[in-house]
Scaffold this motif. Sequence first.
Motif, PDB file in Angstrom:
ATOM      1  N   GLU A 258      23.315   4.329 -27.945  1.00  0.00           N
ATOM      2  CA  GLU A 258      24.348   3.654 -28.727  1.00  0.00           C
ATOM      3  C   GLU A 258      23.950   2.204 -29.018  1.00  0.00           C
ATOM      4  O   GLU A 258      24.082   1.735 -30.140  1.00  0.00           O
ATOM      5  N   VAL A 259      23.429   1.505 -28.007  1.00  0.00           N
ATOM      6  CA  VAL A 259      23.090   0.105 -28.233  1.00  0.00           C
ATOM      7  C   VAL A 259      21.722  -0.066 -28.900  1.00  0.00           C
ATOM      8  O   VAL A 259      21.313  -1.179 -29.182  1.00  0.00           O
ATOM      9  N   MET A 260      21.029   1.053 -29.171  1.00  0.00           N
ATOM     10  CA  MET A 260      19.830   0.979 -30.011  1.00  0.00           C
ATOM     11  C   MET A 260      20.228   1.041 -31.481  1.00  0.00           C
ATOM     12  O   MET A 260      19.375   1.001 -32.365  1.00  0.00           O
ATOM     13  N   GLY A 261      21.501   1.226 -31.743  1.00  0.00           N
ATOM     14  CA  GLY A 261      21.953   1.249 -33.130  1.00  0.00           C
ATOM     15  C   GLY A 261      22.206   2.639 -33.676  1.00  0.00           C
ATOM     16  O   GLY A 261      22.346   2.819 -34.874  1.00  0.00           O
TER      17      GLY A 261
END
Lengths: 281, 243
Positions: free
Chosen positions: A161-164
Amino acid sequence: MFSSYIESILIFNGIHIIMALSLYLPFSAGQISLAQAGFMAIGAYASSVMTLFWGFPFYIALFLSGLLSAMTGVLVGFPAIRIKGIYLLLLTLAFGEMVRVFFLNFEFTGGASGMGGMDLQTNFVNVYTIVAILIIFFYRLSKSRMGRAFESMREDELAAEVMGINIVKAKLLAFGVGAFIAGLGGGLYAHYVMYIDSPKFGFLLAVEFFVFVVFGGMEIFWGPIIGTTLLTLIPEVVRFLKEWRMIFYGLVIVVLMIVRPQGLIDKKLVDDITRYAKKLF
Amino acid sequence: MEPRNKQQLLNVEELTTGYAEIVAFREVNISVQHGEMVAIIGANGAGKTSLLRTITGVLRPKKGKIKFDGREIHNLPAYQIVQMGISWVQEGRAIFKRVTIEENLKVGAYHRDKKGMLSDMEITFERFPILKNRRSQLAGTLSGGEQQMLAIARALMSRPRLILLDEPSLGLAPLIVQDIYGIVSDLQSDGITILLVEQNASIALKTADRAYVMETGRIVMEGMTRDLMTDPRVQEAYLGGQR
């Protein structure tokens, strides 16, 4: 081409492969599903209604019932945005049972007495054409951006998720396309056995697909294909064991899970084989 | 302190976040300027990681605002925040262990085009030669320090303007910690703004320009790191100073 006995085993094997791949898709994104038998039921009933009651050509009915199944898949995917692991397993199991009970009571499609009289439309060629298309699809997916997104979600959802990665979109897509494939499997099944009733699509069938995938391996799409083929063929090959053959079947699964918990086929094995094959030519 | 008038990249205003009934931190104010390296130090459970989770959009704030480059971002989903240029290196590294190093980096460049991804991959391999030699190996086979490098390299693949580093020293041998902090300083020299969260106050204060001290969900102190390092309260609580 083959004796009708072998042909029927191969056709069932092809349908099982399609179903195993339908489960593998959400699986590859870390989404466990016991709903695939439910999606298969939707595909089977919807395509039968279209060909039998409405006179649709088979392939159009097959495609449309896949789409209907996909829409249901997206709906099941929504709660999966927040629910994970064994809770998701329970949720998808409950969904599958709801579908089964729905068709048991839905008089329009025959209710408890089931639905019969479809034409024989499914044959070796069209089943394995679809399997071949799916192999190309999964191969390309594994090299694609979305394939990488699925893989990273399976590894670590928060990190993905926090990799986009838009994980909401990715999960709905995984469930939707998985259900589409299951819908195709259902349509092919209905137009091969020519009689369907809802108890066939119960929870045991969902578990069977699950076993195919875990046995074959979840890392790469060849896993479910090989796993399904072996587990479909083994009970036939050992028919001489008579009533003991299902014990043998269970034993094979137990032994493999001890020896290769990652499943029969993993990425490393596929890489090794590819490298070896390249050396040969 | 001179800031305020300088160009601010990140602004956290009166931010309160919690999990259900529990408040993780309240009324936190933090600002980070372009090119600056800011550290947040504090003990376990002070709310540092929750703050990063809120900035990256994984957690929703209960109150307050987060502005990045003048735009409010606290209601955006995580994937859009990454696209705006904030990249988070999580605590414990969170690399994809059963995936190759190269694939890890590709996922880091998820929202970028293929050309940019491939050229950045080469830049990354120049910066981290260890990763280049082992690009087709599974990331899980790397040592702890190498995994931390991969996590940083992966975060860089999205071309961030602000990088959030969560406990980069965690679980690493002192020499490796030096290496990692050398890399972190290089990133700052390359113009990347850094917000660093650390329990290891001594290395954080040595490396960063400015720092905030967080205790039980509140900012209790802030200032230039050279001033904080000589502050008796900081020395006693975080630097192991003598009583």
